[in-house]
Write a protein that holds these residues in place. Structure first.
Motif, PDB file in Angstrom:
ATOM      1  N   VAL A   1       0.782  -1.109  -0.039  1.00 18.68           N
ATOM      2  CA  VAL A   1       0.029   0.141   0.047  1.00 18.68           C
ATOM      3  C   VAL A   1       0.668   1.423   0.055  1.00 18.68           C
ATOM      4  N   ASP A   2       1.995   1.317   0.769  1.00 21.75           N
ATOM      5  CA  ASP A   2       2.628   2.608   0.842  1.00 21.75           C
ATOM      6  C   ASP A   2       3.727   2.607  -0.283  1.00 21.75           C
ATOM      7  N   ASN A   3       4.044   1.467  -0.763  1.00 20.86           N
ATOM      8  CA  ASN A   3       5.154   1.523  -1.726  1.00 20.86           C
ATOM      9  C   ASN A   3       4.667   0.466  -3.064  1.00 20.86           C
ATOM     10  N   PRO A   4       3.762   0.918  -3.746  1.00 24.20           N
ATOM     11  CA  PRO A   4       3.248  -0.226  -4.748  1.00 24.20           C
ATOM     12  C   PRO A   4       4.058  -0.156  -5.990  1.00 24.20           C
ATOM     13  N   GLY A   5       4.984   0.666  -6.262  1.00 22.48           N
ATOM     14  CA  GLY A   5       5.855   0.650  -7.616  1.00 22.48           C
ATOM     15  C   GLY A   5       7.292   0.663  -7.187  1.00 22.48           C
ATOM     16  N   THR A   6       7.855   1.413  -8.270  1.00 17.37           N
ATOM     17  CA  THR A   6       9.335   1.638  -8.253  1.00 17.37           C
ATOM     18  C   THR A   6       9.610   3.156  -7.995  1.00 17.37           C
ATOM     19  N   THR A   7       8.638   3.931  -7.955  1.00 19.14           N
ATOM     20  CA  THR A   7       8.922   5.558  -7.854  1.00 19.14           C
ATOM     21  C   THR A   7       7.769   5.893  -6.779  1.00 19.14           C
ATOM     22  N   GLU A   8       8.163   7.134  -6.294  1.00 20.21           N
ATOM     23  CA  GLU A   8       7.254   7.503  -5.117  1.00 20.21           C
ATOM     24  C   GLU A   8       5.762   8.137  -5.948  1.00 20.21           C
ATOM     25  N   ARG A   9       4.712   7.864  -5.303  1.00 18.68           N
ATOM     26  CA  ARG A   9       3.632   8.282  -5.974  1.00 18.68           C
ATOM     27  C   ARG A   9       2.649   9.531  -5.083  1.00 18.68           C
ATOM     28  N   PRO A  10       1.933  10.424  -5.720  1.00 16.10           N
ATOM     29  CA  PRO A  10       1.495  11.472  -5.003  1.00 16.10           C
ATOM     30  C   PRO A  10       0.380  10.780  -4.099  1.00 16.10           C
ATOM     31  N   GLY A  11      -0.307  11.434  -3.276  1.00 19.84           N
ATOM     32  CA  GLY A  11      -1.544  11.528  -2.571  1.00 19.84           C
ATOM     33  C   GLY A  11      -1.781  10.372  -1.286  1.00 19.84           C
ATOM     34  N   TYR A  12      -2.865   9.983  -1.089  1.00 21.92           N
ATOM     35  CA  TYR A  12      -3.114   9.057   0.048  1.00 21.92           C
ATOM     36  C   TYR A  12      -2.470   7.611  -0.415  1.00 21.92           C
ATOM     37  N   PRO A  13      -2.238   6.692   0.478  1.00 23.74           N
ATOM     38  CA  PRO A  13      -1.677   5.530  -0.064  1.00 23.74           C
ATOM     39  C   PRO A  13      -2.863   4.736  -0.755  1.00 23.74           C
ATOM     40  N   GLY A  14      -2.018   3.986  -1.858  1.00 17.30           N
ATOM     41  CA  GLY A  14      -3.110   3.082  -2.509  1.00 17.30           C
ATOM     42  C   GLY A  14      -2.193   2.061  -3.452  1.00 17.30           C
ATOM     43  N   VAL A  15      -2.787   1.292  -4.062  1.00 17.41           N
ATOM     44  CA  VAL A  15      -2.057   0.286  -4.959  1.00 17.41           C
ATOM     45  C   VAL A  15      -2.705   0.298  -6.489  1.00 17.41           C
ATOM     46  N   GLN A  16      -4.018  -0.132  -6.458  1.00 20.83           N
ATOM     47  CA  GLN A  16      -4.935   0.018  -7.650  1.00 20.83           C
ATOM     48  C   GLN A  16      -5.294   1.273  -8.041  1.00 20.83           C
ATOM     49  N   TYR A  17      -5.100   2.270  -7.441  1.00 22.20           N
ATOM     50  CA  TYR A  17      -5.496   3.808  -7.704  1.00 22.20           C
ATOM     51  C   TYR A  17      -4.266   4.558  -7.263  1.00 22.20           C
ATOM     52  N   VAL A  18      -4.494   5.894  -7.701  1.00 19.89           N
ATOM     53  CA  VAL A  18      -3.664   7.053  -7.108  1.00 19.89           C
ATOM     54  C   VAL A  18      -4.505   7.710  -6.325  1.00 19.89           C
ATOM     55  N   GLY A  19      -4.328   8.129  -4.965  1.00 17.66           N
ATOM     56  CA  GLY A  19      -5.109   8.474  -4.147  1.00 17.66           C
ATOM     57  C   GLY A  19      -5.167  10.097  -3.960  1.00 17.66           C
ATOM     58  N   ILE A  20      -5.432  10.670  -5.182  1.00 14.93           N
ATOM     59  CA  ILE A  20      -5.840  11.839  -5.272  1.00 14.93           C
ATOM     60  C   ILE A  20      -7.146  12.162  -5.969  1.00 14.93           C
ATOM     61  N   PRO A  21      -7.716  13.232  -5.751  1.00 12.94           N
ATOM     62  CA  PRO A  21      -9.272  13.684  -6.447  1.00 12.94           C
ATOM     63  C   PRO A  21      -9.358  13.391  -7.915  1.00 12.94           C
ATOM     64  N   GLN A  22      -8.338  13.876  -8.469  1.00  9.27           N
ATOM     65  CA  GLN A  22      -8.193  14.024 -10.006  1.00  9.27           C
ATOM     66  C   GLN A  22      -8.161  12.266 -10.515  1.00  9.27           C
ATOM     67  N   PHE A  23      -7.805  11.417  -9.861  1.00 14.17           N
ATOM     68  CA  PHE A  23      -7.753  10.319 -10.544  1.00 14.17           C
ATOM     69  C   PHE A  23      -8.898   9.472 -10.978  1.00 14.17           C
ATOM     70  N   GLN A  24     -10.075   9.973 -10.106  1.00 14.75           N
ATOM     71  CA  GLN A  24     -11.340   9.419 -10.594  1.00 14.75           C
ATOM     72  C   GLN A  24     -11.795   9.533 -12.036  1.00 14.75           C
ATOM     73  N   ASP A  25     -11.793  10.900 -12.480  1.00 16.54           N
ATOM     74  CA  ASP A  25     -11.927  11.396 -13.606  1.00 16.54           C
ATOM     75  C   ASP A  25     -11.042  10.836 -14.805  1.00 16.54           C
ATOM     76  N   VAL A  26      -9.807  11.332 -14.414  1.00 11.24           N
ATOM     77  CA  VAL A  26      -8.524  10.648 -15.262  1.00 11.24           C
ATOM     78  C   VAL A  26      -8.518   9.253 -15.608  1.00 11.24           C
ATOM     79  N   GLY A  27      -8.849   8.417 -14.492  1.00 12.02           N
ATOM     80  CA  GLY A  27      -8.839   7.008 -14.746  1.00 12.02           C
ATOM     81  C   GLY A  27     -10.045   6.420 -15.339  1.00 12.02           C
ATOM     82  N   ASP A  28     -11.172   7.061 -15.294  1.00 14.71           N
ATOM     83  CA  ASP A  28     -12.210   6.911 -15.937  1.00 14.71           C
ATOM     84  C   ASP A  28     -11.930   7.098 -17.591  1.00 14.71           C
ATOM     85  N   GLN A  29     -11.591   8.403 -17.800  1.00 18.21           N
ATOM     86  CA  GLN A  29     -11.266   8.918 -19.124  1.00 18.21           C
ATOM     87  C   GLN A  29     -10.436   7.914 -20.006  1.00 18.21           C
ATOM     88  N   CYS A  30      -9.228   7.753 -19.408  1.00 14.93           N
ATOM     89  CA  CYS A  30      -8.248   6.977 -19.668  1.00 14.93           C
ATOM     90  C   CYS A  30      -8.538   5.477 -19.993  1.00 14.93           C
TER      91      CYS A  30
END
Length: 453
Positions: free
Chosen positions: A394-423
């Motif tokens: 949860v705190d280190n899901p990949g090989t680089t630092e990620r922004p926002g709250y901890p998470g693995v299958q999502y990025v814990g920032i408000p923008q991810f919901q819309d960006v994830g849906d569109q992409c």
């Protein structure tokens, strides 16, 4: 057509304040209506264990509490859109909503949902200390619990042991994605796909499974600034392209039919019917594969979430019940939450649901794994499930630092919901052959960049 239907449903819900019932009305048929001490509106996801909850509510909850429960049951994507609009005051109001670790800390910080800690701590029957710590932490912020877990899960690889045995293949306990792809292509036939992977658009559908692949391939959606805030979109980086090309090629060459519309429930149905030989998805599915009424019971193996450049890759998720601060019935809402997510429901459901003890909500409470009936029914998958939840990075899901709250299958920032849906609309189109991976990446990079400018 799918988007038009979804928008139509959301519009109807907005117009009538969320009173459309996609499930059942607790107490509506058992005579408790006249003695009711109140009524609450609850929005939940249409997954099998959650639908069991809706079916059992009249007899196990309303009959004793005299609280009527009006359910709205929706698919993942629609549920998220409706709840996000509702808690922010732009849509239908509910007394209880089903959310997960992506929403809980953000909604809690913004004041949209109630801190449940005081009620949970003082309710001895609820037994807050019984909740698995990692799941509790995922639904909390600053030590305050904002959603109570109904079931908890990670992700792992499920596979037909008999199919692999007949092909002379032995599945490693900790496979790589390269190994899984090779196996999938070897066992793929016109009658049975080698693997099922989510392809339906949505940050929590295709976006969830793909992001775990992205993490372990060394990619990320955005880079992070030193303070943990979001920096630049990273969709145009080689690792992102490698991960997406791998995913699209695997599904197109050895994946399920109609992959661009397949999410959890669709892959579950195809696996249960023998149409796919492997499936990478939520650990909660194992209880349905080994259920008393399953045609594949006893035929399945369970391996850790495949990796490539990381040591672990499985996600951490919980479908959990939260109370919007706008609820006009907080006492009734808590009574329902405490029952539905407490140890009492788990003990009662094991003898009531069609799938039996194997199909009860897993992954939330230590006491669940001490029930002899569950130990017997879940012996094939209980320990792999717990291991996966505990190993989720949860705190280190990949090989680089990620922004926002901890998470693995999502990025814990408000923008991810819309960006994830569109992409994922773009990525799903590539799976369906309607567009190319390169086109999807180009459009997604622009979407992700614009979202954080």
């Amino acid at each position: 057509m799918r988007d038009a239907v979804r928008l139509w449903l959301i519009a109807i819900l907005f117009a009538i304040g969320g009173s459309v019932l996609a499930g059942c009305r607790g107490g509506g048929d058992n005579g408790a209506q006249s003695n009711s001490s109140g009524s609450i509106n609850v929005a939940i996801v249409g997954n099998p264990q959650v639908q069991d909850l809706a079916r059992l509510t009249p007899s196990l909850f309303t009959a004793q509490s005299h609280i009527n429960v009006n359910y709205t049951i929706l698919d993942e994507g629609t549920l998220r859109e409706v709840i996000t609009s509702g808690v922010s005051g732009r849509g239908p109001e509910f007394d209880v909503v089903m959310i997960g670790p992506y929403e809980a800390p953000q909604f809690g910080k913004d004041g949209y949902i109630t801190d449940l800690t005081p009620r949970a701590s003082s309710d001895k029957a609820y037994d807050l200390d019984d909740v698995i710590p990692s799941v509790r932490k995922a639904l909390s912020i600053d030590g305050k619990l904002y959603a109570s877990p109904f079931y908890g899960e990670s992700s792992f690889l499920m596979y037909r042991k008999d199919v692999l045995h007949d092909a002379g293949i032995e599945m490693p306990a900790h496979p790589t994605w390269t190994q899984v792809a090779q196996i999938a292509r070897r066992i793929n036939t016109p009658a049975r796909a080698g693997i099922c992977l989510r392809g339906k658009p949505g940050w929590g559908d295709l976006g969830a499974s793909f992001t775990t692949v992205l993490n372990t391939f060394g990619g990320t959606w955005w880079s992070a600034k030193p303070d943990g805030s979001v920096d630049k979109a990273m969709v145009d980086q080689p690792e992102f392209r490698e991960a997406l090309q791998f995913y699209v090629d695997l599904v197109r060459e050895a994946g399920e039919t109609q992959a661009d519309t397949a999410s959890y429930n669709q892959c579950l149905a195809q696996y249960l019917s023998g149409k796919v030989a492997m499936w990478y998805d939520a650990t909660v599915a194992a209880g349905l594969l080994e259920a008393a009424n399953s045609d594949v019971k006893g035929k399945n193996g369970y391996a850790a979430a495949p990796v490539e450049r990381t040591k672990a890759a499985g996600w951490l998720w919980s479908w959990a019940l939260a109370m919007p601060t706008s609820s006009k019935n907080p006492d009734l809402a808590w009574s329902y939450i405490a029952w539905a997510t407490g140890p009492q429901y788990i003990r009662e459901a094991g003898n009531q649901i069609a799938g039996g003890w194997a199909a009860i909500p897993p992954g939330t409470r230590r006491s669940t794994y001490e029930i002899p009936d569950y130990q017997n029914a879940a012996r094939a998958f209980a320990q792999p499930t717990v291991d996966a939840i505990e190993a989720a990075p949860v705190d280190n899901p990949g090989t680089t630092e990620r922004p926002g709250y901890p998470g693995v299958q999502y990025v814990g920032i408000p923008q991810f919901q819309d960006v994830g849906d569109q992409c994922t609309e773009q990525f799903s189109a590539a799976i369906a052959g309607r567009s190319s991976v390169d086109s999807g990446l180009e459009n997604c990079q622009e979407t992700a960049s614009q979202a954080v400018r």
